[in-house]
Design a protein around this motif. Structure first.
Motif: not given
Lengths: 490, 238
Positions: A316-323
């Motif tokens: 979730s963190g990775l996806l959130e950051l890239s978003k």
């Protein structure tokens, strides 16, 4: 050239006058002298029209002399018996001069308009070439070719990178640093009001587009007569550059939108594909925890649960950051009491906080203007960080500070002092403090916080602070500007 | 007739086979009667057969054959059946859309068995009240508080707690849907009316007033919980 032309005129005129005089002498018997003068006048007109002003004046003088010598009594001498012939001579001379003047003016104008027509034709060709140019470099090359071949001048272009959609300065020709500085200042000051100017044997023509100034064209040693043509060329170049600029910008936007769509579809595919197995692993492990009773298995399964949960958090963190990094996050801004943000974060991290003394400041009623979900992530991440890195004492202080339109929220935990470099570095993704004995996660938390706070046009920073007992605290502060607090009647 | 937990028929609508199995296993283990559907079309079939009529629906929001929220609002036109939606964590917009369309609660993936069963049981209680046509009790109690929704009086032990009119209404709506999540929009509509449905700061400010009166520690509420980005949930058990 001029002399050659003139000598051929002299030959022509002499021949014409000799032939005419021979002819006139044959008809002298039945024509009056006055009429012969008329014929000479006619000839002067014809020759003036043909050979131009200077030849015309010469013809007039020769004609007067010849007429005087051959036809006026006493013949074959320059003496004049009848003074009335002086008037004839004068009339011949004046007529010749006037006609030559008129003819000359006409011819000059004709030549001028022919020249202009030719130039216009060339400019038209230039314009069509410019329209078909695909890149600014092509525009420069076409223009350079034209100015060097047709106008015999040297041309240079200076376009800073902020004036067109280009990464670097576009420069054709040599511009020394001093010149560049001057042009930069000028371009930045006069946004669309610059006029052509000259300095040190060069003329500078601003490239004025429809919307704004696009750059400068430099011409070395241009004459005043070429000014208009050069201004026309400058404006054509500006239009061509601007046309390229807008096409380029719209292409870039289309491309950006497409890549954004691609990124989002990849993100949602990845998030779906990774989360589904994680949901299953977590769910199955959780069920096993209920089903199995013996102690050994309980512990193993609890670990499976814990780690699959953390893996899910990381994804979730990775996806959130890239978003967030894609810069296309739309904030859903609302007024939120800070207490609620803190309360949600405390609730989320409840299992971790059991042993920790959380000290809250008392002005938590302050409203903050922002995106609830994102700001709650920030507070949770900061609190989570404080829990991870607090040392033994188990004290976390949360304080709120509200001055005018600035709201500060600080979360402090007891910890060894951090160097200024460490305080900076901690916002980089995948950074974890080295001294941490038990590093958790991937170190994305603070990077996510920073992205979120930047999206809110706020600041996030870390500093160290001692309390009265000489205990060191690491303080994370977020600072947001807010509009005036809303009034709600009770 | 009072239905016991084992008689509740739960319909699981989830396209992913393993997650469906997971749900079925957990629910069967808790002695519910469970049916499953992989698509909305299959779910619709259950409403055509009288004896298969479900009591509670657990609906995944990412089904291949249609939008879950639209399906919920179509169902809500004629049917009050409790619906719990399943959705990914951080997909708050989907949850809000489903809740505003008429879903009663949500569960974020990944979820624990305890969470799942707690949500289902909360809906079951509501179902029980609906089925028995039982009017809600005017008096509701939580912790040391007793709230008389008819007289609009809140008692803390023997002390009368003063609430403003709006706080009374807010507390009444929240307790009427105890255990359930209510979106900001639903609460604003219920207490302030349609003109205020976008003024979420009214709600947030009154919630914080209310917390000061009913929570021991308003920063760490135990009754009036925040569902971040979605709304609020009132827990009678604290």
């Amino acid at each position: 050239m001029m002399n050659y032309l003139f000598s051929s005129a002299i030959v022509g005129i002499s021949t014409a006058i000799i032939i005419a005089t021979l002819l006139f002498s044959q008809v002298l018997s039945w024509l009056s002298t006055t009429n012969i003068a008329m014929l000479y006048l006619l000839m002067v007109m014809a020759l003036t029209a043909y050979y131009g002003q200077r030849a015309g004046i010469m013809t007039a003088i020769i004609a007067v002399l010849v007429f005087d010598f051959f036809f006026v009594e006493p013949r074959l001498s320059f003496n004049v018996q009848d003074w009335q012939y002086l008037i004839t001579f004068a009339v011949m001379l004046i007529s010749a001069l006037t006609i030559s003047q008129l003819v000359n003016a006409l011819r000059q104008r004709q030549e001028q308009s022919q020249h202009q027509a030719q130039l216009n034709q060339q400019l038209y060709v230039l314009a069509t070439q410019l329209v078909s140019a695909l890149r600014p470099e092509d525009i420069f090359a076409i223009c350079q070719q034209f100015i060097e071949v047709q106008l015999k001048l040297k041309v240079g272009f200076y376009i800073p990178n902020t004036f067109l959609a280009t990464k670097e300065h576009l420069i054709l020709g040599e511009f020394n640093p001093h010149e560049q500085r001057i042009l930069d200042t000028l371009l930045n000051q006069a946004l669309n009001a610059a006029a052509p100017f000259s300095a040190e044997q060069s003329s500078y023509f601003p490239l004025k587009g429809q919307t704004r100034l696009r750059g400068i064209m430099r011409i070395s040693a241009a004459t005043a007569t070429q000014q208009t043509t050069l201004e026309t060329i400058a404006s054509m170049v500006a239009v061509a550059l601007e046309r390229w600029h807008y096409i380029h910008v719209s292409e870039q936007q289309t491309w950006q939108i497409k890549s954004e769509q691609l990124r989002n579809s990849i993100l949602s595919a990845v998030s779906h594909d990774m989360r589904t197995p994680l949901t299953i692993i977590y769910g199955l492990a959780d069920q096993l925890q209920h089903d199995l009773r013996d102690q050994d298995h309980q512990q193993t399964i609890a670990q499976i649960c814990q780690h699959s949960w953390r893996l899910n958090q990381m994804v979730s963190g990775l996806l959130e950051l890239s978003k967030l990094q894609s810069g296309y996050v739309q904030l859903k801004q609302e007024w939120i009491p800070i207490e609620e943000l803190i309360g949600s974060a405390l609730h989320e991290l409840k299992p971790l906080l059991a042993q920790i003394d959380i000290q809250l400041s008392d002005n938590l009623d302050t409203l903050i203007y922002g995106d609830e979900l994102l700001l709650q992530r920030v507070v949770s991440n900061l609190l989570d960080n404080a829990v991870k890195y607090h040392d033994g004492q188990g004290v976390i202080k949360i304080s709120v500070d509200h001055h005018d339109n600035l709201v500060r929220l600080s979360i402090a935990n007891t910890a060894p002092p951090l160097s200024p470099e460490q305080q900076q570095q901690m916002f980089e993704p995948f950074q974890r403090l080295q001294h941490s004995a038990n590093p958790h996660g991937m170190g994305l938390g603070l990077a996510i916080c920073q992205q979120i706070i930047e999206a809110h046009q706020g600041k996030i920073y870390c500093h160290c602070q001692h309390d009265d007992d000489q205990q060191n605290f690491v303080v994370m502060t977020i600072e947001l500007t807010t509009p005036p607090q809303p009034q709600v009647q009770s | 007739m009072i239905l016991s937990a084992n008689d509740w028929h739960i319909l699981v609508v989830e396209d992913h086979q393993d997650i469906r199995q997971l749900l079925i296993h957990a629910l069967k283990k808790a002695e519910f009667k469970v049916s499953a559907a992989a698509t909305l079309a299959q779910a619709n079939d259950f409403f055509n057969q009288q004896h298969h009529y479900p009591d509670i629906i657990i609906l995944d929001l990412g089904l291949p054959d249609g939008d879950g929220s639209t399906w919920i609002s179509q169902l809500r036109v004629w049917c009050q059946i409790p619906i719990i939606v399943l959705s990914a964590r951080f997909a708050e917009q989907d949850k809000i859309k489903a809740l505003d369309a008429g879903a009663d609660d949500y569960l974020s993936k990944p979820f624990s068995t305890d969470e799942l069963l707690a949500r289902v049981r909360a809906q079951g209680r509501r179902l029980g009240q609906l089925r028995q046509q039982q009017p809600q009790q005017a008096m509701v109690s939580f912790g040391q508080f007793k709230f008389d929704r008819h007289k609009l009086q809140l008692w803390q032990d023997d002390q009368l707690v003063h609430l403003t009119n709006i706080e009374y209404q807010l507390l009444a709506v929240l307790t009427a849907h105890a255990g359930q999540v209510l979106t900001h929009r639903q609460l604003l509509l219920a207490v302030w009316g349609a003109n205020f449905s976008e003024e979420s700061h009214y709600l947030r400010i009154y919630i914080s007033h209310l917390r000061k009166k009913i929570e021991i520690n308003p920063s760490r509420p135990s009754y009036l919980l925040t569902e971040v980005g979605v709304g609020y949930r009132f827990m009678l058990s604290g």
